[in-house]
Design a protein around this motif. Structure first.
Motif, PDB file in Angstrom:
ATOM      1  N   LEU A 292      -2.007   3.746  -9.287  1.00 38.29           N
ATOM      2  CA  LEU A 292      -1.990   3.659  -7.829  1.00 38.29           C
ATOM      3  C   LEU A 292      -2.211   2.218  -7.387  1.00 38.29           C
ATOM      4  O   LEU A 292      -2.919   1.461  -8.060  1.00 38.29           O
ATOM      5  CB  LEU A 292      -3.099   4.541  -7.237  1.00 38.29           C
TER       6      LEU A 292
ATOM      7  N   THR B   9      -4.826   2.270  -2.193  1.00 39.16           N
ATOM      8  CA  THR B   9      -4.851   3.731  -2.283  1.00 39.16           C
ATOM      9  C   THR B   9      -5.973   4.188  -3.210  1.00 39.16           C
ATOM     10  O   THR B   9      -6.699   5.142  -2.906  1.00 39.16           O
ATOM     11  CB  THR B   9      -3.501   4.261  -2.801  1.00 39.16           C
TER      12      THR B   9
ATOM     13  N   TYR C 139      -9.363   3.795  -1.486  1.00 45.57           N
ATOM     14  CA  TYR C 139      -9.498   4.761  -0.392  1.00 45.57           C
ATOM     15  C   TYR C 139      -9.827   6.146  -0.937  1.00 45.57           C
ATOM     16  O   TYR C 139     -10.696   6.848  -0.407  1.00 45.57           O
ATOM     17  CB  TYR C 139      -8.223   4.820   0.442  1.00 45.57           C
TER      18      TYR C 139
ATOM     19  N   GLY D 271       2.690   8.319  -0.777  1.00 50.65           N
ATOM     20  CA  GLY D 271       3.373   7.074  -1.144  1.00 50.65           C
ATOM     21  C   GLY D 271       4.648   7.368  -1.917  1.00 50.65           C
ATOM     22  O   GLY D 271       5.190   8.475  -1.835  1.00 50.65           O
TER      23      GLY D 271
ATOM     24  N   ILE E 107      -3.293  10.380   0.485  1.00 53.86           N
ATOM     25  CA  ILE E 107      -2.330   9.339   0.896  1.00 53.86           C
ATOM     26  C   ILE E 107      -0.973   9.715   0.311  1.00 53.86           C
ATOM     27  O   ILE E 107      -0.886  10.177  -0.830  1.00 53.86           O
ATOM     28  CB  ILE E 107      -2.753   7.940   0.400  1.00 53.86           C
TER      29      ILE E 107
ATOM     30  N   LYS F 110       0.847  -1.186   0.000  1.00 46.56           N
ATOM     31  CA  LYS F 110       0.000   0.000   0.000  1.00 46.56           C
ATOM     32  C   LYS F 110       0.882   1.236   0.000  1.00 46.56           C
ATOM     33  O   LYS F 110       1.836   1.343   0.770  1.00 46.56           O
ATOM     34  CB  LYS F 110      -0.893   0.005   1.252  1.00 46.56           C
ATOM     35  N   GLY F 111       0.592   2.168  -0.893  1.00 49.04           N
ATOM     36  CA  GLY F 111       1.399   3.383  -0.997  1.00 49.04           C
ATOM     37  C   GLY F 111       2.496   3.279  -2.035  1.00 49.04           C
ATOM     38  O   GLY F 111       3.324   4.186  -2.150  1.00 49.04           O
TER      39      GLY F 111
END
Length: 217
Positions: A165, A169, A172, A146, A144, A121-122
Motif C-alpha cells: 500500500l 493509505t 491511515y 484505490g 480506502i 495516495k491510493g
C-alpha cells in the motif's frame, strides 16, 4: 231536622270541593316546579360536561397526528431506495506492507510505478492483479479505495504479503493518522496483518485476474 240535614250535605259538598281544590293546587304546584327541576338537572349535566378535561381529547388528537406524521416520515425513509455500492467481485484478507516509488531512489526506490501513473495516495502494488484494478482495503473500521498501479511486493509475496500500500493509505489504516513522510509510515509498524481487500473492478492492464499470486508465479 231538615235544615240540619241540608247543612250536613252542604258541608260535605264544600269539604269535597275544598279537598279537590287542595289536590288540584298541589298538582299545579308540582307541575309548576317540574320545569325548574328539569332545568336544574340540565344545568347539572352541562356543568358536569364542562368539568370534563376536553383538552385531553385535543391533546390526544394532536399526539395522534404527530405519531401519524412521524410514522409517515419513517415509512418514507424506509421507502427510499438504498444506495447501491459497487459490486465486490472478489474478496479476502492478507498481510500488507507499504511503499512509495517516485523515482527518488529513497529506500530502494526502483523508479516510477509500472502502471504508468505517478505515485499517489491510493496507488497500490500487487504481485499479480491486472494494472488499474480497483481495490478497496479495510482495517479496524477504516477503509480506502484505490487501484493497482505497480508490481510488488516481490519476495515477501511468497510469504503471504500480497499487497503493497502507498504510505498514506497504510498509515491511515493503522491509526487514522498521516505518515511521518512519504517514505516512512511511522507508527512502529512495517506490516498490517488481516487487511481485508475487495476487488471492485478488474483493470485492463497486464496481470492475472483471480486470487492474488506470489510475484513471478
Amino acid at each position: 231536622m231538615q235544615q240540619r240535614a241540608m247543612n250536613l250535605v252542604l258541608t260535605g259538598v264544600t269539604g269535597t270541593a275544598l279537598a279537590g281544590m287542595l289536590v288540584a293546587g298541589v298538582a299545579a304546584a308540582s307541575e309548576d316546579s317540574a320545569p325548574e327541576k328539569q332545568f336544574l338537572s340540565q344545568q347539572a349535566v352541562a356543568a358536569q360536561e364542562h368539568k370534563t378535561p376536553r383538552k385531553h381529547a385535543a391533546e390526544s388528537g394532536y399526539n395522534g397526528a404527530k405519531t401519524a406524521e412521524a410514522g409517515s416520515k419513517a415509512a418514507k425513509a424506509e421507502a427510499k431506495p438504498a444506495k447501491k455500492g459497487p459490486n465486490v467481485l472478489l474478496s479476502g484478507k492478507t498481510t500488507a506492507s507499504y511503499f512509495w516509488d517516485d523515482g527518488s531512489g529513497v529506500n530502494g526506490d526502483t523508479g516510477a510505478p509500472a502502471g504508468g501513473k505517478p505515485m499517489q495516495k491510493g496507488l497500490f502494488a500487487s504481485p499479480s492483479w491486472p494494472m488499474h484494478t480497483k481495490v478497496k482495503v479495510s482495517y479496524k473500521g477504516r477503509s480506502i479505495t484505490g487501484f493497482v498501479g505497480d508490481r510488488g511486493p516481490g519476495e515477501p509475496s511468497h510469504r503471504g504479503v500480497m499487497l503493497d500500500l502507498d504510505t498514506y493509505t497504510f498509515r491511515y489504516l493503522l491509526d487514522g493518522k498521516k505518515p511521518a513522510s512519504k517514505y516512512n509510515a511511522g507508527g512502529g509498524e512495517g506490516h498490517l496483518k488481516g487487511v481485508k481487500w475487495e476487488v471492485l473492478s478488474w483493470g485492463k492492464g497486464a496481470g492475472k485476474k483471480g486470487a492474488p499470486r506470489p510475484f513471478g508465479s
